[in-house]
Scaffold this motif. Sequence first.
Motif, PDB file in Angstrom:
ATOM      1  N   LEU A 120       9.815 -11.191  30.675  1.00  0.00           N
ATOM      2  CA  LEU A 120      10.478 -10.208  31.527  1.00  0.00           C
ATOM      3  C   LEU A 120       9.650  -8.914  31.420  1.00  0.00           C
ATOM      4  O   LEU A 120       9.713  -8.014  32.136  1.00  0.00           O
ATOM      5  CB  LEU A 120      11.996  -9.806  31.639  1.00  0.00           C
ATOM      6  N   ALA A 121       9.187  -8.649  30.116  1.00  0.00           N
ATOM      7  CA  ALA A 121       8.499  -7.481  29.796  1.00  0.00           C
ATOM      8  C   ALA A 121       7.322  -7.383  30.703  1.00  0.00           C
ATOM      9  O   ALA A 121       6.905  -6.473  30.759  1.00  0.00           O
ATOM     10  CB  ALA A 121       7.977  -7.480  28.273  1.00  0.00           C
ATOM     11  N   LEU A 122       6.698  -8.364  31.265  1.00  0.00           N
ATOM     12  CA  LEU A 122       5.671  -8.276  31.945  1.00  0.00           C
ATOM     13  C   LEU A 122       6.011  -7.405  33.252  1.00  0.00           C
ATOM     14  O   LEU A 122       5.273  -6.304  33.850  1.00  0.00           O
ATOM     15  CB  LEU A 122       5.132  -9.733  32.352  1.00  0.00           C
ATOM     16  N   ASP A 123       7.043  -7.746  33.885  1.00  0.00           N
ATOM     17  CA  ASP A 123       7.413  -7.261  35.058  1.00  0.00           C
ATOM     18  C   ASP A 123       8.419  -5.860  35.197  1.00  0.00           C
ATOM     19  O   ASP A 123       8.273  -5.256  35.853  1.00  0.00           O
ATOM     20  CB  ASP A 123       8.178  -8.112  35.908  1.00  0.00           C
ATOM     21  N   PHE A 124       8.874  -5.832  33.866  1.00  0.00           N
ATOM     22  CA  PHE A 124       9.851  -4.551  33.848  1.00  0.00           C
ATOM     23  C   PHE A 124       9.308  -3.492  32.911  1.00  0.00           C
ATOM     24  O   PHE A 124      10.008  -2.380  32.778  1.00  0.00           O
ATOM     25  CB  PHE A 124      11.415  -5.111  33.353  1.00  0.00           C
ATOM     26  N   ALA A 125       8.339  -3.670  32.265  1.00  0.00           N
ATOM     27  CA  ALA A 125       7.686  -3.045  31.368  1.00  0.00           C
ATOM     28  C   ALA A 125       6.280  -2.465  31.661  1.00  0.00           C
ATOM     29  O   ALA A 125       5.810  -1.347  31.967  1.00  0.00           O
ATOM     30  CB  ALA A 125       7.919  -3.242  29.894  1.00  0.00           C
ATOM     31  N   LEU A 126       5.537  -3.543  31.436  1.00  0.00           N
ATOM     32  CA  LEU A 126       3.767  -3.397  31.860  1.00  0.00           C
ATOM     33  C   LEU A 126       3.609  -3.057  33.101  1.00  0.00           C
ATOM     34  O   LEU A 126       2.861  -2.294  33.460  1.00  0.00           O
ATOM     35  CB  LEU A 126       3.213  -5.062  31.294  1.00  0.00           C
ATOM     36  N   ARG A 127       4.146  -3.800  34.245  1.00  0.00           N
ATOM     37  CA  ARG A 127       3.881  -3.558  35.415  1.00  0.00           C
ATOM     38  C   ARG A 127       4.003  -1.951  35.879  1.00  0.00           C
ATOM     39  O   ARG A 127       3.242  -1.396  36.550  1.00  0.00           O
ATOM     40  CB  ARG A 127       4.210  -4.471  36.345  1.00  0.00           C
ATOM     41  N   PRO A 128       5.261  -1.732  35.620  1.00  0.00           N
ATOM     42  CA  PRO A 128       5.510  -0.114  35.938  1.00  0.00           C
ATOM     43  C   PRO A 128       4.762   0.869  35.126  1.00  0.00           C
ATOM     44  O   PRO A 128       4.138   2.002  36.014  1.00  0.00           O
ATOM     45  CB  PRO A 128       7.034   0.081  35.588  1.00  0.00           C
ATOM     46  N   LEU A 129       4.168   0.603  34.015  1.00  0.00           N
ATOM     47  CA  LEU A 129       3.139   1.571  33.070  1.00  0.00           C
ATOM     48  C   LEU A 129       1.925   1.485  33.873  1.00  0.00           C
ATOM     49  O   LEU A 129       1.106   2.418  34.135  1.00  0.00           O
ATOM     50  CB  LEU A 129       3.274   0.860  31.806  1.00  0.00           C
ATOM     51  N   PHE A 130       1.202   0.127  34.049  1.00  0.00           N
ATOM     52  CA  PHE A 130       0.108   0.213  34.889  1.00  0.00           C
ATOM     53  C   PHE A 130       0.007   0.476  36.157  1.00  0.00           C
ATOM     54  O   PHE A 130      -0.772   1.164  36.863  1.00  0.00           O
ATOM     55  CB  PHE A 130      -0.697  -1.216  34.729  1.00  0.00           C
ATOM     56  N   ALA A 131       1.068   0.428  37.013  1.00  0.00           N
ATOM     57  CA  ALA A 131       1.368   1.155  38.263  1.00  0.00           C
ATOM     58  C   ALA A 131       1.058   2.607  38.245  1.00  0.00           C
ATOM     59  O   ALA A 131       0.573   3.435  39.061  1.00  0.00           O
ATOM     60  CB  ALA A 131       2.640   0.701  39.081  1.00  0.00           C
ATOM     61  N   TYR A 132       1.828   3.160  37.284  1.00  0.00           N
ATOM     62  CA  TYR A 132       1.804   4.743  37.124  1.00  0.00           C
ATOM     63  C   TYR A 132       0.458   5.151  36.894  1.00  0.00           C
ATOM     64  O   TYR A 132      -0.034   6.294  37.402  1.00  0.00           O
ATOM     65  CB  TYR A 132       2.581   5.184  35.802  1.00  0.00           C
ATOM     66  N   LEU A 133      -0.371   4.322  36.156  1.00  0.00           N
ATOM     67  CA  LEU A 133      -1.826   4.650  35.706  1.00  0.00           C
ATOM     68  C   LEU A 133      -2.547   4.191  37.072  1.00  0.00           C
ATOM     69  O   LEU A 133      -4.136   4.385  36.955  1.00  0.00           O
ATOM     70  CB  LEU A 133      -2.420   3.898  34.505  1.00  0.00           C
ATOM     71  N   ARG A 134      -2.154   3.738  37.937  1.00  0.00           N
ATOM     72  CA  ARG A 134      -2.948   3.355  39.224  1.00  0.00           C
ATOM     73  C   ARG A 134      -3.999   2.238  38.989  1.00  0.00           C
ATOM     74  O   ARG A 134      -5.058   2.350  39.838  1.00  0.00           O
ATOM     75  CB  ARG A 134      -3.467   4.588  40.204  1.00  0.00           C
ATOM     76  N   ALA A 135      -3.661   1.353  37.959  1.00  0.00           N
ATOM     77  CA  ALA A 135      -4.614   0.367  37.999  1.00  0.00           C
ATOM     78  C   ALA A 135      -4.364  -0.741  38.970  1.00  0.00           C
ATOM     79  O   ALA A 135      -3.228  -0.568  39.615  1.00  0.00           O
ATOM     80  CB  ALA A 135      -4.290  -0.218  36.486  1.00  0.00           C
ATOM     81  N   MET A 136      -4.980  -1.883  38.856  1.00  0.00           N
ATOM     82  CA  MET A 136      -4.643  -3.057  39.690  1.00  0.00           C
ATOM     83  C   MET A 136      -4.496  -4.156  39.050  1.00  0.00           C
ATOM     84  O   MET A 136      -5.380  -5.148  38.612  1.00  0.00           O
ATOM     85  CB  MET A 136      -5.919  -3.088  40.686  1.00  0.00           C
ATOM     86  N   PRO A 137      -3.401  -4.323  38.537  1.00  0.00           N
ATOM     87  CA  PRO A 137      -2.789  -5.622  37.995  1.00  0.00           C
ATOM     88  C   PRO A 137      -2.852  -6.817  38.653  1.00  0.00           C
ATOM     89  O   PRO A 137      -2.719  -6.834  39.646  1.00  0.00           O
ATOM     90  CB  PRO A 137      -1.403  -5.633  37.437  1.00  0.00           C
ATOM     91  N   VAL A 138      -3.753  -7.966  37.986  1.00  0.00           N
ATOM     92  CA  VAL A 138      -3.655  -9.156  38.804  1.00  0.00           C
ATOM     93  C   VAL A 138      -2.179  -9.830  39.253  1.00  0.00           C
ATOM     94  O   VAL A 138      -1.159  -9.213  38.383  1.00  0.00           O
ATOM     95  CB  VAL A 138      -4.692 -10.242  38.079  1.00  0.00           C
ATOM     96  N   ALA A 139      -2.091 -10.585  40.002  1.00  0.00           N
ATOM     97  CA  ALA A 139      -0.633 -11.007  40.268  1.00  0.00           C
ATOM     98  C   ALA A 139      -0.037 -11.971  39.276  1.00  0.00           C
ATOM     99  O   ALA A 139       0.989 -11.750  38.985  1.00  0.00           O
ATOM    100  CB  ALA A 139      -0.688 -12.143  41.545  1.00  0.00           C
ATOM    101  N   THR A 140      -0.938 -12.547  38.572  1.00  0.00           N
ATOM    102  CA  THR A 140      -0.426 -13.487  37.323  1.00  0.00           C
ATOM    103  C   THR A 140      -0.449 -12.692  36.027  1.00  0.00           C
ATOM    104  O   THR A 140      -1.516 -12.457  35.533  1.00  0.00           O
ATOM    105  CB  THR A 140      -0.951 -14.737  37.222  1.00  0.00           C
ATOM    106  N   GLY A 141       0.655 -12.636  35.512  1.00  0.00           N
ATOM    107  CA  GLY A 141       0.856 -12.026  34.211  1.00  0.00           C
ATOM    108  C   GLY A 141       1.115 -13.182  33.262  1.00  0.00           C
ATOM    109  O   GLY A 141       1.351 -14.443  33.819  1.00  0.00           O
ATOM    110  N   VAL A 142       0.629 -13.002  32.041  1.00  0.00           N
ATOM    111  CA  VAL A 142       0.729 -14.263  31.196  1.00  0.00           C
ATOM    112  C   VAL A 142       1.571 -13.743  29.829  1.00  0.00           C
ATOM    113  O   VAL A 142       1.497 -12.838  29.156  1.00  0.00           O
ATOM    114  CB  VAL A 142      -0.784 -14.389  30.478  1.00  0.00           C
ATOM    115  N   TYR A 143       2.452 -14.719  29.672  1.00  0.00           N
ATOM    116  CA  TYR A 143       3.243 -14.440  28.600  1.00  0.00           C
ATOM    117  C   TYR A 143       3.361 -15.512  27.459  1.00  0.00           C
ATOM    118  O   TYR A 143       3.059 -16.583  28.182  1.00  0.00           O
ATOM    119  CB  TYR A 143       4.829 -14.118  28.810  1.00  0.00           C
TER     120      TYR A 143
END
Length: 192
Positions: A120-143
């Motif tokens: 859950l850290a991928l979608d609830f912590a990492l994605r918001p951080l990188f969205a704020y930084l206007r990066a382009m995360p790939v659809a698949t996160g890896v845990y």
Amino acid sequence: MTARTIAVVTAGLSQPSSTRLLADRLTEATRAALASDEVTAEVIELRDIAVDITNGMITGVQSPRLREVLDTVTRADGLIAVTPVFTASYSGLFKSFFDVLDKEALEGKPVLLAAERHSLALDFALRPLFAYLRAMPVATGVYAASSDWGGALQERVERAAKELAALVAAAPEAKPDDEFTSVPFEQLLAGE
């Protein structure tokens, strides 16, 4: 053949580190997926520059070592960002590094996100951080939980690496910065 650079930021605290092991797997899978390009991967272990990051946050002055690392991330064609999860989120060291990085450094940059122990850290912590930084995360996160180091993890690693490789290959090749545009204004005033 096009030359591509992938920056790999890993925030593992121990040595050897399973966070680093996950970063290495993602790096190799990305290299394999970008086989038609010349790929340079630059791995940044944040534990090695923890003092520089902290001093940069406290004083606002970046050491030459920290500046070099920040430039590496900024110039890269793609980024692999891997963190252990503590208290349901990324590590403080991981967050501190991205706090000292220029807010526009990751704008539009393809990023592969990975975390250990907690999906859950991928979608609830990492994605918001990188969205704020206007990066382009790939659809698949890896845990990777402790029990995941078998076949299912490798499938996620390869799928995410292919997604990152496709975005990196589709983007124009990164060009070196003009030496005068990459120097922060505070450094120019200080005569550095």
